[in-house]
Design an enzyme around this catalytic site. Structure first.
Site, PDB file in Angstrom:
ATOM      1  N   GLU A 167       0.807  -1.238   0.000  1.00 42.05           N
ATOM      2  CA  GLU A 167       0.000   0.000   0.000  1.00 42.05           C
ATOM      3  C   GLU A 167       0.837   1.284   0.000  1.00 42.05           C
ATOM      4  O   GLU A 167       1.212   1.809   1.040  1.00 42.05           O
ATOM      5  CB  GLU A 167      -0.969   0.022   1.195  1.00 42.05           C
ATOM      6  CG  GLU A 167      -1.997  -1.080   1.134  1.00 42.05           C
ATOM      7  CD  GLU A 167      -3.141  -0.894   2.135  1.00 42.05           C
ATOM      8  OE1 GLU A 167      -3.126   0.093   2.879  1.00 42.05           O
ATOM      9  OE2 GLU A 167      -4.051  -1.731   2.133  1.00 42.05           O
ATOM     10  N   GLU A 355      -5.455  -8.729   0.469  1.00 34.67           N
ATOM     11  CA  GLU A 355      -6.106  -8.422   1.747  1.00 34.67           C
ATOM     12  C   GLU A 355      -7.576  -8.133   1.508  1.00 34.67           C
ATOM     13  O   GLU A 355      -7.939  -7.533   0.485  1.00 34.67           O
ATOM     14  CB  GLU A 355      -5.519  -7.167   2.420  1.00 34.67           C
ATOM     15  CG  GLU A 355      -4.190  -7.372   3.085  1.00 34.67           C
ATOM     16  CD  GLU A 355      -3.697  -6.125   3.803  1.00 34.67           C
ATOM     17  OE1 GLU A 355      -4.531  -5.336   4.302  1.00 34.67           O
ATOM     18  OE2 GLU A 355      -2.478  -5.956   3.868  1.00 34.67           O
TER      19      GLU A 355
HETATM   20  C1  NOJ Z   1      -4.332  -2.538   5.092  1.00 33.11           C
HETATM   21  C2  NOJ Z   1      -3.000  -2.761   5.725  1.00 33.11           C
HETATM   22  O1  NOJ Z   1      -2.133  -3.363   4.821  1.00 33.11           O
HETATM   23  C3  NOJ Z   1      -3.060  -3.530   7.021  1.00 33.11           C
HETATM   24  O2  NOJ Z   1      -1.834  -3.415   7.658  1.00 33.11           O
HETATM   25  C4  NOJ Z   1      -4.211  -3.027   7.851  1.00 33.11           C
HETATM   26  O3  NOJ Z   1      -4.238  -3.572   9.129  1.00 33.11           O
HETATM   27  C5  NOJ Z   1      -5.509  -3.322   7.116  1.00 33.11           C
HETATM   28  N1  NOJ Z   1      -5.507  -2.580   5.873  1.00 33.11           N
HETATM   29  C6  NOJ Z   1      -6.767  -2.949   7.867  1.00 33.11           C
HETATM   30  O4  NOJ Z   1      -6.839  -1.592   8.026  1.00 33.11           O
END
Ligand code: NOJ
Length: 449
Positions: A167, A355
């Protein structure tokens, strides 16, 4: 009808990140990361939480791997803490830190679970922030490439699948622009944009470093573009959503997939545009084996011929929200449309959902079960939409649920619980939630019902 929705070889997994789950923040020679510094600032993190123990995976990884095996997981996505293996971000390798990752990977492989390693999930070695201003500097990019090349070699064939950077938006805009996460800086736009560029370059540099030492590596990004879906699935709105997707995400995923900044981005930023060279984009635009999508929300788009850009994006708040974090609205069809739009725009070889998940204030009932039907509803809806993408032939190969277990949600502390497994932070006991059983059943049958 016994038809499966997901093929037998679909890669089912879960995801975590080092700072969020490992703990052992000062053990076995680990160096400090920017989070070990950031968390000390009063109120930087909700409840002044710190990552010293987190979910204690550093000490409990065997237990966690046993849970994964029991559920039939095929893969585990975790990140390496750069400062655990190279305490200053460069220089001598900390053998004890590296051994931890080797032991974790061996344990996974012994249990038939494929390791998917993320090289950078936001925990930059503090030394690089202090000496070079972190991602403001090309020095950090150079050291990132060295770290990836050296450690990939040391891993000695244990890992074949890699995510470079997790990200871009959070690292650059939230860390160096809004200052809400580490390193907590509020830089002016021009410098923030340079950070954005250096992160893209870090991705490209890591790809190059990897290709040199692990020839059979599969590598790609884990990126969270803004997901935009046509408000009605008719050609005019579909075209509007595609155009919006490409332009809104111009400076990150579009730049990587197209190997250049789209004009709309450079025009939008004007004098604040980053400095870059053509050579940078040879690295940034290098082919990847897969694109990982971190998918948490989506916004509807309509065609808007009355506007200069030709589309209009509705606010996420107009959609009913059922997840624990306000920005993450409930928009399961983002799965189908995300895969379809990414495929139609750029035809990546493979797509992974790197994710997807939701947080809630889960807690055990008196019988110490953790009932989370809300998460089952979330999973069912998102995975049904993903199944639709598979049915239409988009090359989706795997899904990593965020997260394996409850963990430290960055500046939001321990309150948002994203796990399929509940963690009692007082005892560190793990209790699989009801959604864990649902996911296990899906892995077994390959069917959404
Ligand atoms: C994206 C992130 O990569 C992760 O570290 C985070 O905990 C989750 N989103 C949830 O917000």
């Amino acid at each position: 009808m016994n038809q499966r929705d997901f093929p037998e070889d679909f890669i089912w997994g879960t995801a975590t990140a080092a700072y969020q789950v490992e703990g052992a923040a000062y053990e076995d020679g680990k160096g400090k990361s920017i989070w070990n510094e950031f968390e000390k600032h009063p109120s930087a993190i909700v409840d002044n939480a710190v990552g010293d123990v987190a979910s204690d995976q550093y000490h409990r990884y065997r237990e966690d791997v046993a849970l994964m095996r029991d559920a039939g997981m095929k893969a585990y996505r975790f990140s390496m803490s750069w400062s655990r293996v190279l305490p200053d971000g460069r220089g001598t390798v900390n053998r004890k830190g590296l051994d931890y990752y080797k032991r974790l990977c061996e344990e996974l492989l012994r249990n038939g679970i494929e390791p998917y390693l993320t090289w950078y999930h936001w925990d930059l070695p503090l030394a690089l922030q202090e000496e070079f201003g972190g991602w403001e500097s090309r020095e950090t990019v150079k050291y990132f490439g060295e770290y990836v090349g050296r450690i990939a070699k040391e891993l000695d064939g244990l890992v074949k699948n890699f995510f470079t950077v997790n990200e871009f938006l959070a690292c650059s805009d939230v860390g160096y622009g809004l200052g809400a996460i580490a390193p907590g800086l509020k830089l002016p736009k021009k410098r923030r944009n340079q950070v954005r560029h250096h992160l893209l370059l870090a991705h490209g540099t890591a790809l190059q470093a990897l290709r040199g030492v692990v020839p059979d590596a599969k590598a790609g990004l884990a990126e969270n573009p803004s997901f935009l879906i046509p408000v009605i699935p008719v050609p005019e709105h579909i075209e509007a959503a595609k155009k919006a997707f490409r332009e809104v995400n111009a400076h990150f995923i579009t730049a990587v997939m197209e190997g250049k900044y789209p004009d709309c981005y450079l025009e939008r930023e004007g004098a604040d545009a980053p400095s870059f060279t053509e050579d940078d984009f040879k690295l940034i635009g290098a082919p990847m084996d897969f694109v990982g999508l971190n998918l948490y929300y989506g916004k509807p788009v309509r065609s808007a011929p009355e506007t200069p850009e030709g589309y209009f994006i509705f606010n996420a708040e107009t959609a009913a929200s059922c997840t624990g974090i306000a920005d993450f609205n409930f928009e399961p069809s983002a799965m189908y449309w995300g895969c379809r739009i990414v495929h139609e725009l750029w035809h990546p070889k493979e797509i992974l959902i790197s994710e997807n998940g939701m947080s809630a204030n889960d807690r055990p009932s008196s019988g110490s079960e953790v009932y989370d039907p809300h998460r089952i509803k979330y999973l069912r809806a998102h995975l049904a939409s993903l199944a639709g993408a598979l049915r239409e032939g988009y090359p989706v190969k795997g899904y990593f649920h965020w997260s394996l277990l409850d963990n430290l949600e960055w500046h939001l502390g321990f309150r948002p619980r994203f796990g399929l497994v509940y963690v009692n932070y007082a005892t560190l006991e793990r209790i699989p939630k009801m959604s864990w059983s649902w996911y296990k059943e899906l892995i077994r049958t390959g069917k959404i019902e």
